[in-house]
Enzyme design. Sequence first.
Site, PDB file in Angstrom:
ATOM      1  N   LEU A 479       4.856  -4.572  -4.855  1.00  2.00           N
ATOM      2  CA  LEU A 479       5.685  -3.513  -4.262  1.00  2.00           C
ATOM      3  C   LEU A 479       6.286  -3.961  -2.938  1.00  2.00           C
ATOM      4  CD1 LEU A 479       3.255  -0.504  -4.795  1.00  2.00           C
ATOM      5  CD2 LEU A 479       5.395  -0.888  -6.006  1.00  2.00           C
ATOM      6  N   ASP A 598       1.936  -0.126  14.207  1.00  6.07           N
ATOM      7  CA  ASP A 598       3.033  -0.654  13.395  1.00  6.07           C
ATOM      8  C   ASP A 598       3.738   0.486  12.671  1.00  6.07           C
ATOM      9  OD1 ASP A 598       4.749  -2.564  12.450  1.00  6.07           O
ATOM     10  OD2 ASP A 598       3.404  -3.333  10.904  1.00  6.07           O
TER      11      ASP A 598
END
Length: 791
Positions: A479, A598
């Site tokens: 993915l 992040d």
Amino acid sequence: MESCFPILLCGLCFMSLVLQISYALDSISAGQNITDGQTIVSAGGNFELGFFSPSNSKNRYVGISYKKPSAGRVVWVANRENPLKDSLGVLKLTPEGVLILLNHTDGVIWSSNVSRLAQNPIAQLLDSANFVVKEGNDNDLGDAIWQSFDHPCNSLLGGMKLGKDRAKAWTGYPQLILMHRSVVRSSSGPWNGIRFSGIPQLRPNPVYRFGFVFNQNEIYYYFNLLNSSIPSMLVLSENGIAQRFTWVDRTKGWILYSSAQTDDCDTYALCGRNGNCNIASSPKCMCLTGFVPKYTSDWEFGDWTNGCVRRTKLDCQGGDKFLKYTQVKLPDTRQSWFNESMNLQECEQTCLRNCSCVAYSNLDIRGQGSGCLLWFGYLMDIRQVNENVQEFYVRMAASEVGSSFSGNPGARKSTGIIVGTVLSAVLLLGIAAVFTKYRRDGQIFGFSHQSRSEDLDLPMFDLTTLVNATSNFSEDNKLGQGGFGAVYKGVLKNGQEIAVKRLSENSRQGQVEFRNEIAYIVKLQHRNLIKILGCCIQADEMMLIYEFLPNRSLDCFIFDQEKGVSLDWPRRFTIINGVALGLLYLHRDSRLRIIHRDLKAENILLDNEMNPKISDFGLARSFGGNESEANTKRVVGTFGYMSPEYAINGFYSVKSDVFSFGVLVLEIVSGKRNRGFNHPDKRLSLLGYAWTLSRDKKFMELIDPLIASTFNPVEVLRSIHVALLCVQNNPHDRPEMSSVVMMLSSESTLPQPKQPGFFDETSASDASSSSDSRHKKYSANEITISHLLPR
Ligand SMILES: *[C@@H]1O[C@H](CO)[C@@H](O)[C@H](O)[C@H]1NC(C)=O
Ligand SMILES: *[C@@H]1O[C@H](CO)[C@@H](O)[C@H](O)[C@H]1NC(C)=O
Ligand SMILES: *[C@@H]1O[C@H](CO)[C@@H](O)[C@H](O)[C@H]1NC(C)=O
Ligand SMILES: *[C@@H]1O[C@H](CO)[C@@H](O)[C@H](O)[C@H]1NC(C)=O
Ligand SMILES: *[C@@H]1O[C@H](CO)[C@@H](O)[C@H](O)[C@H]1NC(C)=O
Ligand SMILES: *[C@@H]1O[C@H](CO)[C@@H](O)[C@H](O)[C@H]1NC(C)=O
């Protein structure tokens, strides 16, 4: 007629008194008593006070015990030294506010000590198990005349203060010491701002919140329960070990949750003066670097009591040096001195100036790390810990200190190996258990809620299951690739779709830490966080298994001309609010204070109804490795979302996430990426551009044309305004996520934002080139950078 009134009132009082007696009372007032067989019960029914006998004994004691959920468990005893021999005792409250326990000849068995006399006292059992004597009309507990919480027995309950009495003379920096008669059995080491240096297992957890108060008036350790229906208490066992017990349910009862003393090295001063205990080495005791056993033959026979002495004498005038240790429990602080406002350099200088100073350390590891703690004479009760939080410097003769030498002993490597081996043995057993369970219960292969007692129900997946589910991690199933490794789609045998994050080798840490961290992360549940289903640690693999979300991530929509249409403004506003709530949960409500580090459009996944789910949370924490929480040598994050202080100095805090959130909101509103955004004529970053437009009141130019027909001007302007507050250059100016959530949903006036960080393209590329000059590594897609910053 007037006299009717008082009579009526008295009547009412009397009635209510009668009624109260027919229920369980929670207090007695002056002159009243409790006889053997009677009890009082706290208002919420949690605790009961009365007379009891321990099993195998006819002696009678007055004490407090649980009434629910764990009836009969005694938590406090009044006359522990002086039992009653029969059932004829009586506990009275005198009109002066003194509790006295009398035997049937009116001899005083026990009494409470009070420093001042009361006018109209009552003695009340509170729902926290605190038995307090106070003025009857006084609701302020700070004014209690006496309270049982000040006289704990062997059980420390939520809300109790361990320590408290600052009036007593004491020397050195405070620490908890466990004594038996006058012999010290173990010590906690000094508090480092987060936990005690010698109790690394004291960590944020789902059951209680703990802390240490140290100010002008009081010194104490305390904990508060997070959910009163999950009781937990610290009990000093008969053999002198502090153990925490937590109530599970009626069948399991109290389980041992953790223990302050875990092995021999927790025995106070096992290795004597200047010794260092390492449970993984054999023998356990060694001398600190540069020290040798005082009596070599004793030492060789395992008698370490006389400890170690210096190999080379110090030369205070000639100039000594310091040897740095990072993975040790700090020594006993009874011969120490401290100053809370010094920094580490001042600390070193202060130590150097005083010839009897033998070591120094910082006091508080939070933030940049501050404060100064000095030791004099010798060092006692040091041990190795598997944690790398506090720096500890030992004074050495200059000739003993090599140039790049650190005091962490060579045995450290073997620690890792031994711990690793033990752990993998346990893991092997764990895996065997999964297989047995499968055969017996016919579960889906390899999926099991395996729970070892010290585990927090961490669901483990079997490697074979994941290999099959992802067609052996085939490229077709991939993915994407994130900071910590590649993500694969998988389908379990029962049809459930999953996403498997296979952690890349260089983001791996020790298995112990990994398991601990993941066990906590699995517990994090919020509708705006991706759900973690479990993990897999097998062979050389470490993997995390998530729920699979078919709509992929936010960047596929907002930066795409075609798909962007399907995200109208109401949906985008829902996403902004959802991400804010998810982040608030991580920062504040999850009890772990996780900083994401992040946050970016790629890490916001969308479910079927386009609700946002933050992914990759907890990994930064988990893989930050051994650095302190606030300053890291290894910067993980994505350029374009990183705050200036983080990108340039490696300093991060919750405010770094707030910055990334602000960037994300501007991207959602504008449909443009901050990274690579380049205004044709102004050389501005997206942030600088948004700020300039806002100053000139020209918001419309910023808004994504795809939402032109659906946007609500009030909401859009508010979102932009909040985003600009979030990306301000100075972290202190940025709001906390709790304020962000409020600002997004209220109509209050907002402060004017100051100039954002990374205002123009030049300053942004300055930061990236200053990163370039350091050891920098780009991952495959050149999005996530990770570099080492010099200290
Ligand atoms: C305890 O109180 C009861 C009624 O309040 C009283 O009758 C009894 O004499 C008291 N006992 C003692 C020992 O004071
Ligand atoms: C009652 O207590 C007093 C004082 O402790 C003691 O001298 C006396 O022997 C006790 N009486 C009984 C019957 O235990
Ligand atoms: C009461 O205080 C005195 C002096 O402070 C002390 O000697 C005595 O042991 C205390 N009694 C109790 C029951 O704590
Ligand atoms: C407290 O724990 C009980 C029992 O586990 C649970 O049902 C309840 O929801 C919890 N309450 C909170 C506020 O977490
Ligand atoms: C602690 O250190 C600060 C900063 O060096 C200094 O100003 C202060 O006087 C020190 N306090 C004590 C009690 O030494
Ligand atoms: C060194 O520190 C100790 C402990 O604070 C103090 O008693 C002693 O006077 C100091 N010596 C010098 C030379 O400052």
